[in-house]
Scaffold this active site. Structure first.
Site, PDB file in Angstrom:
ATOM      1  CB  CYS A  87     104.539  23.570 -19.607  1.00 52.54           C
ATOM      2  SG  CYS A  87     103.916  23.802 -21.291  1.00 52.54           S
ATOM      3  CG  HIS A 196     108.858  21.530 -20.428  1.00 55.81           C
ATOM      4  ND1 HIS A 196     107.981  20.642 -19.841  1.00 55.81           N
ATOM      5  CD2 HIS A 196     108.116  22.259 -21.305  1.00 55.81           C
ATOM      6  CE1 HIS A 196     106.769  20.820 -20.344  1.00 55.81           C
ATOM      7  NE2 HIS A 196     106.828  21.784 -21.236  1.00 55.81           N
ATOM      8  CD  GLU A 198     109.973  19.104 -17.307  1.00 53.56           C
ATOM      9  OE1 GLU A 198     108.998  18.958 -18.061  1.00 53.56           O
ATOM     10  OE2 GLU A 198     110.276  20.197 -16.789  1.00 53.56           O
TER      11      GLU A 198
END
EC number: 6.3.5.3
Length: 235
Positions: A87, A196, A198
């Site tokens: 991002c 994302h 994660e």
């Protein structure tokens, strides 16, 4: 051996701790790095996390791309170290010219938050080798400046050289050209994407799947990929 992956915190980073957690769950050791330092502390790979570095003033990622540590990031990337930009980190990579093109305000002029289907277009990078080419995955997305742009010549080269790492499927949430969600460099060690990974590494905290709510862990393979790639390089 223990793989050590550095996560660089910039003023305004929001997802650095999530990146630490994802790295730890994947089986590596996260190492906290500071944007104002010039020491990568001997890490094996790097993550530039999401957030709003410097408040996204000027252009998203533009000021962070000129932080002191980015000179070390550029040298490390040139030497083959795996570098992931997520991002805001992707925005830094294009602003630092480690990846081509640029990222602008979403086409709808709105901040978008959704669980996004992506297609893995390139499974030959340090961050994507645990996926199958053409595999569809679901990764959370949250951005306001995620529209990927490039001139016609650059876009043709990206497509011709197979540098598209991920492509949006079903919905193009931000108006990115050619539905591009993520890119790799020619060498395959630098990857940037707007969604994302994660946030999709642990059951109970990821996207919904057909199996169960919040059970999606497709992002974990990005960190598993780099751990395996780094271990192979060290063998």
């Amino acid at each position: 051996m223990t793989i050590r992956i550095g996560v660089i915190t910039f003023p305004g980073s929001l997802d650095d701790r999530d990146a630490h957690r994802a790295i730890r769950i994947a089986g590596a050791e996260p190492v906290a790095l500071w944007h104002g330092a010039h020491d990568l502390q001997g890490v094996d790979a790097l993550v530039l996390p999401g957030g709003f570095s410097y408040g996204d003033y000027l252009r998203s990622g533009a000021i962070a791309a000129r932080s002191p540590i980015m000179s070390e990031v550029k040298d490390a990337a040139a030497g083959g170290m795996p570098v992931l930009g997520v991002c805001n980190g992707f925005q830094m990579l294009v602003e630092a010219h480690l990846l081509p093109g640029g990222l602008i305000r979403n086409a709808g002029q709105q901040f978008i938050r959704r669980d996004q289907v992506l297609r893995v277009e390139n499974a030959d990078t340090a961050w994507t080798s645990a996926f199958e080419p053409g595999q569809d995955i679901v990764i959370p997305l949250k951005n306001g400046e995620g529209g990927y742009i490039a001139d016609a010549e650059t876009l043709a080269r990206i497509e011709g050289d197979g540098l598209v790492a991920f492509r949006y499927v079903g919905v193009n949430p931000n108006g990115s050209l050619n539905d591009i969600a993520g890119l790799a460099n020619d060498r395959g060690n630098v990857v940037g994407l707007m969604p994302h990974p994660e946030h999709a590494v642990e059951p109970g905290f990821g996207p919904d799947t057909t199996a169960a709510m919040r059970s999606g862990v497709d992002g974990l393979n990005m960190f598993a990929s780099v751990i395996a790639a780094t271990a192979r390089a060290a063998a």
